[in-house]
Design an enzyme around this catalytic site. Sequence first.
Site, short mmCIF file in Angstrom:
data_model
loop_
_atom_site.label_atom_id
_atom_site.label_comp_id
_atom_site.label_asym_id
_atom_site.label_seq_id
_atom_site.Cartn_x
_atom_site.Cartn_y
_atom_site.Cartn_z
CG HIS A 447 -1.80 1.19 1.35
ND1 HIS A 447 -3.11 1.20 0.96
CD2 HIS A 447 -1.55 2.46 1.81
CE1 HIS A 447 -3.63 2.40 1.16
NE2 HIS A 447 -2.70 3.19 1.68
CD GLU A 448 1.50 3.65 3.73
OE1 GLU A 448 1.67 4.70 3.06
OE2 GLU A 448 0.49 3.46 4.44
CG HIS A 451 0.37 6.40 -0.76
ND1 HIS A 451 -0.67 7.09 -1.36
CD2 HIS A 451 -0.17 5.83 0.35
CE1 HIS A 451 -1.77 6.93 -0.64
NE2 HIS A 451 -1.49 6.17 0.40
CG HIS A 454 0.61 8.53 -7.53
ND1 HIS A 454 -0.48 9.05 -6.88
CD2 HIS A 454 0.51 8.97 -8.81
CE1 HIS A 454 -1.20 9.76 -7.74
NE2 HIS A 454 -0.62 9.73 -8.91
#
Length: 658
Positions: A447-448, A451, A454
């Site tokens: 998940h992290e 980020h 991105h």
Amino acid sequence: MMFKEFNLENLENSKSLLEEKINQSKDKVEELLKIEEKSYENFVMPYQEVGENLSDFITPIFHIDSVKNSNITQKVLEECIPLISIYETEMSQNDNIYRSLKDIQDKDYISLSSIQKKVLENEIKDFELSGCHLDEEKKNRLKQLNLKLSELSQKFSQNLLNATNSFEMICENFEDVKELPKSDLELAKFTDENDNKTKYKFTLQMPSYLAYITYGTNREKREEIYKAYCTRAPENEEVINEILKLKDEKVKLLGFENYSQYSLSRKMANSEEEVVSFLKELAIKGKQSAKEELEEIKTYASEDNIEDIKSFDMAYYSEKVKKAKYDLDQEYYRPYFEQKSVLNGFFSFLNDIFEIKFEEVQTKTWDDKVKVFNIFENNKTIARIYLDLEAREDKRGGAWMNNWHTHYVDSNKKEHLPTAYVVCNFPQSKDNTPSLLRHDDVVTLFHEMGHALHHLLSKVNEPYVSGISGVAWDTVEFPSQFLEYFAYAKDVLKIFAKHYETKKVLDDEAIQRLIDARNFQSSLSMLRQVEFALFDFNLHQKLYNNAEEIQALLDSIRAEYSPLIPPSYNKFQHGFGHIFGGGYAAGYYSYKWAEVLSADAFYMFIDSGNLFNKELAMKYKEHILQKGGSENMDKLFYKFAQREPSVDSLLKIDGIIS
């Protein structure tokens, strides 16, 4: 030098250094404002660089307070917050900058690129949201409000951290801890110097709290730690009342009816009604199956003669149901998810689908457990990432990505490379035991990193819309949730799920159990998210004046949507750091909003029959990851998928509809 080193040796002097930086920034802006014939090149670009230079200096100061919290970091942050808050407010209310940007927008509109137009459009809107159009008296009031709000937000987080660290629960009786996994037991175990007995200590830090609430045999002890957790920081009641009052005053000064309306002015969702009906639609679709999931838990609890199941029983009996249904013993998996092995395998997966390589480098960090990697694309260094993965006492709980530098090309045509920090709270490694993760930790890492990618893979040359800058808040979770889905994919897990001692790869059946268990209680979990999101959004739709009104709102939402009402002492709001200590006020719905995009994008990989679909992954990299905030996410999603997103993909992936 390609990357700036992380160096806070001079931390105590941050205040005077920051004052100096702020004065330089002001001088530079004044200089730019004197330009007669302003253009995008000679005004907007250097103006963005001023912002980047300041953020480059200030980010590590905020960062160090959350990863190495001490009296010094708190003091430094307290000294710096007023300076940065006042500076940002002054800048954002500077009528000359605002008019210059508007002039350039009017005068050069035809010759500007779409990305430059986006920068101007965002900046002008931000100036208007900062009260640039207000008279002097209102501007000054706004300045005071912003300063007070940033101080209160910091106070809220600090109260929470102090309360988290001040509690411990000692279990003297092995009967109370006999069901705990071996690794959790080892971490809790200590020898009491007074009577030389072996005892077990549990705290409110996430790994420790979760261990007892999930496996603790003694119901009274479970309630003790649960109660301590959900009554933390009662002093935050006052902080919350103050925050809400000041936010309400702030947005009314700016011409909005309420804070939710203000919050939506820079998001993808169009109206308050749209957000509320979206959340209610999810709740209605999940309500029936959530009831069924709760009944299943109650059945298990009744075998222990518990007829009135409570919130502090949920994790414990859920784990029993999960184990019976999927034979899913988290402890069985942990030796297969040794931290280093997971990282290496994850990097190799990212290389497979996005053609990026990670190479570890030795450089200065804030803790010797922090690992630093440079990222390569076509043999060229494009970014750097810092990974701080293990729990420590001086570290804030939870997991997050923090962007430090942004990708852009400056006025002198020099390319600046992006950097980011990923912070988690995984089990600690010790000399004789490596850090063994739960599968949930693996999901958090994916998940992290979503980020981080991105931010780090951006190809945009304008800093204010590059990486995660300028991305609408309710779509910022899209890339992180998208990558998370791959942590449940058999072919991906096979790359790194290897027993750290025997080197045996996790077998198909064990992996299938993880996949099947992914949707375990997905309706209960969705309704919990909807409860948080509706509470947050409704709380900001009008002014709630005191703790009683706030509690009544939360109670009414729970009465409508929560399958199990928590005990009356539960003061969840005092620990709701996302909205009172972070940036999610009137934006917590974003998690679900973005999940619609991420589930839909992932479904395209499922439908293609190949999760390693290189062509699709590169298309996603090009249209979503590399474009940052340079275009609105609905447009970028359309370019990637060639259609509008659909809520049904999310409900299908979660097993709520078939």
